[in-house]
Scaffold this active site. Structure first.
Site, short mmCIF file in Angstrom:
data_model
loop_
_atom_site.label_atom_id
_atom_site.label_comp_id
_atom_site.label_asym_id
_atom_site.label_seq_id
_atom_site.Cartn_x
_atom_site.Cartn_y
_atom_site.Cartn_z
N GLY A 1 0.83 -1.20 0.00
CA GLY A 1 0.00 0.00 0.00
C GLY A 1 0.87 1.25 0.00
N TYR A 2 0.52 2.20 -0.87
CA TYR A 2 1.30 3.44 -0.95
C TYR A 2 0.42 4.68 -0.82
CZ TYR A 2 -0.63 3.12 -5.60
OH TYR A 2 -1.53 3.01 -6.64
N GLU B 1 -10.62 -0.81 -4.76
CA GLU B 1 -9.71 -0.13 -5.71
C GLU B 1 -10.24 -0.21 -7.15
OE1 GLU B 1 -7.08 1.52 -4.48
OE2 GLU B 1 -7.60 0.84 -2.47
N SER C 1 -4.05 5.32 0.34
CA SER C 1 -4.96 5.11 1.47
C SER C 1 -4.75 3.76 2.14
CB SER C 1 -6.42 5.25 1.02
OG SER C 1 -6.77 4.21 0.15
C1 SIN Z 1 -2.86 2.23 -2.33
O1 SIN Z 1 -3.10 2.82 -1.30
O2 SIN Z 1 -1.92 1.40 -2.38
C2 SIN Z 1 -3.68 2.42 -3.58
C3 SIN Z 1 -4.22 3.78 -3.76
C4 SIN Z 1 -5.24 4.19 -2.76
O3 SIN Z 1 -6.18 3.42 -2.48
O4 SIN Z 1 -5.16 5.31 -2.23
#
Ligand code: SIN
Length: 179
Positions: free
Chosen positions: A12-13, A86, A15
């Protein structure tokens, strides 16, 4: 490189760093190489609306870049939940994850490429900040998304110029409006 079995590592990068609404077996800070985090993806279903999309992060390829985030080891069943969460343009991509303890394992990353319909792409940072400031959707305001992400990156001791500059622009604008 070890392959995922009945459990998967998810990276995750955005949210997924701060809004962990799924069970996991373990989590660890991790990074992936060759990608940068950018507020270039439109959000119709979380931080904006179909007629007024917000801006959320995706990963954009960049040679020699490293993107830091959080990895979670999850059961197979969690993937259906994450695919739904997502669904607005993100696709699963398999990528090598680098863990802080030196391990390298393959993981799943949700990436929204320029080929999805909700993609917004680059814009001047001041425009992106203004866009975030005025947007909101079913998951809350777009500002909250940016501020939570910036705070969680600070907690991970990660410096991300793009995110922190947007945060500074947003806070400056909000403070000016308040005074
Ligand atoms: C993530 O967080 O890895 C994907 C993008 C998001 O949901 O903000």
């Amino acid at each position: 490189m070890a392959l995922t079995g009945p459990h998967h590592w998810i990276f995750g990068y955005g949210s997924l760093i701060y809004k962990v609404d799924f069970p996991y077996l373990e989590s660890q800070p991790a990074s992936i190489s060759g990608w940068v985090r950018r507020f270039w993806q439109g959000s119709h279903d979380h931080r904006g609306l179909p007629e007024a999309p917000g801006r959320v992060v995706t990963l954009v390829p960049e040679v020699d870049a490293v993107c830091h985030g959080m990895a979670y080891r999850v059961e197979d069943s969690v993937l259906a939940h994450l695919d739904f969460r997502e669904k607005n343009g993100y696709q699963r991509v398999l990528a090598p994850l680098q863990f802080t303890d030196g391990r390298q394992l393959e993981g799943i990353v949700y990436i929204a490429t320029e080929h999805n319909e909700a993609y917004l792409g680059d814009a001047p940072l001041s425009e992106i900040a203004a866009h975030i400031q005025r947007s909101a959707g079913p998951s809350g305001t777009n500002q909250e998304y940016l501020l939570h992400l910036a705070e969680s990156l600070r907690q991970l001791a990660v410096y991300d110029e793009h995110v922190f500059e947007l945060e500074a622009l947003l806070l400056r604008e909000t403070n000016q409006e308040a005074s």
